[in-house]
Design an enzyme around this catalytic site. Structure first.
Site, mmCIF file in Angstrom:
data_model
loop_
_atom_site.group_PDB
_atom_site.id
_atom_site.type_symbol
_atom_site.label_atom_id
_atom_site.label_comp_id
_atom_site.label_asym_id
_atom_site.label_seq_id
_atom_site.Cartn_x
_atom_site.Cartn_y
_atom_site.Cartn_z
ATOM 1 N N CYS A 16 0.879 -1.100 -0.084
ATOM 2 C CA CYS A 16 -0.142 0.091 -0.125
ATOM 3 C C CYS A 16 0.899 1.372 -0.010
ATOM 4 C CB CYS A 16 -0.784 0.099 1.291
ATOM 5 S SG CYS A 16 -2.034 -1.410 1.419
ATOM 6 N N ALA A 17 2.074 1.289 0.605
ATOM 7 C CA ALA A 17 2.915 2.311 0.503
ATOM 8 C C ALA A 17 3.578 2.637 -0.281
ATOM 9 C CB ALA A 17 3.646 2.606 1.790
#
Length: 266
Positions: free
Chosen positions: A139-140
């Site tokens: 997600c990052a």
């Protein structure tokens, strides 16, 4: 300082609103019985109205091999990434030959040569362009990719850096996985591509300056978020302690980062 000159996006063609996703999940996860009813609020609490996918819900409900999923990933990721890049270049009156470095970030499919190599061929980038594919940041990934673009532009002030992030999370759905993590993923995951243009200090163009970046690694957190790589593909992992990790660390991490730039959360 390096600047973020612009961002563009592209999404696949199959549109699913959250009510449709919830109905799909209710029909599909019937074996969870009472537990599923307890998890249903995640579809409302996610704050999501609409998502887009590279395949219809009927395709996702059927079993597929890793090979089938990955073939669709390669084709769709190449198409969506190219569309986002072309929008970005057109918006800034640039040609592919004006880009000096390309970063490609993803976690939801595999390709060797990587997707950026396919994009370079398709859009006609320079033969001497530098490129770095980054896989596995989850997600990052987009934020981490922006940090990498910043550091490259900081050391190469005359260059333009193209960052591309493409995630096709729907293709990781496993119809036989009745885990709570898979229910949460069904409420959250969507698909799309984004392209960002980062310029060094000596490159013309307006945009917000990137003042700095910071990375933070949490030991003993390998089981918190990610994939189990199994024979059918990538099986999602969400630990219940994710909110606890955020509550215990986020304020201190953000505060320390801001203090380094003479800023406060306020």
């Amino acid at each position: 300082m390096p600047r973020l000159l612009g961002v563009s996006t592209s999404v696949p063609s199959f549109r699913v609103n959250q009510d449709e996703a919830a109905a799909f999940a209710r029909e599909h996860f019937t074996r969870l019985a009472r537990d599923f009813d307890r998890l249903m609020p995640v579809f409302t609490n996610a704050g999501i109205e609409t998502r887009y996918f590279s395949a219809p819900l009927e395709w996702m409900a059927a079993p597929h091999t890793l090979e089938e999923k990955n073939e669709l990933y390669v084709n769709s990721a190449t198409k969506l990434s190219s569309e986002a890049i072309e929008k970005l270049l057109h918006a800034h009156a640039l040609q592919a030959s004006d880009i000096d470095y390309i970063l490609y970030v993803n976690t939801t499919g595999l390709a060797t040569p990587s997707i950026d190599a396919r994009i370079i061929n398709q859009l006609g980038f320079r033969r001497d362009i530098r490129r770095t594919p980054i896989w596995g940041l989850g997600c990052a990934g987009g934020a981490a990719g922006l940090a990498h673009a910043y550091h490259h532009a900081l050391g190469h002030p005359k260059e333009r850096v193209l960052l591309v992030a493409c995630e096709l999370c729907g293709l990781t759905f496993m119809p036989d996985d009745r885990s709570k993590s898979n229910v949460v993923a069904t409420a959250l995951f969507g698909e799309g591509a984004a392209a960002a243009l980062v310029a060094g200090n000596d490159v013309a163009g307006e945009g917000p300056e990137i003042l700095g970046t910071q990375s933070r690694f949490y030991p003993e957190s390998l089981d918190v978020m990610g994939w189990h790589v199994v024979s059918q593909g990538l099986q999602v992992v969400f630990a219940q302690r994710i909110p606890d990790i955020v509550a215990a660390n986020a304020a201190e991490d953000f505060g320390g980062f801001l203090r380094g730039h003479n800023l406060r959360l306020a």
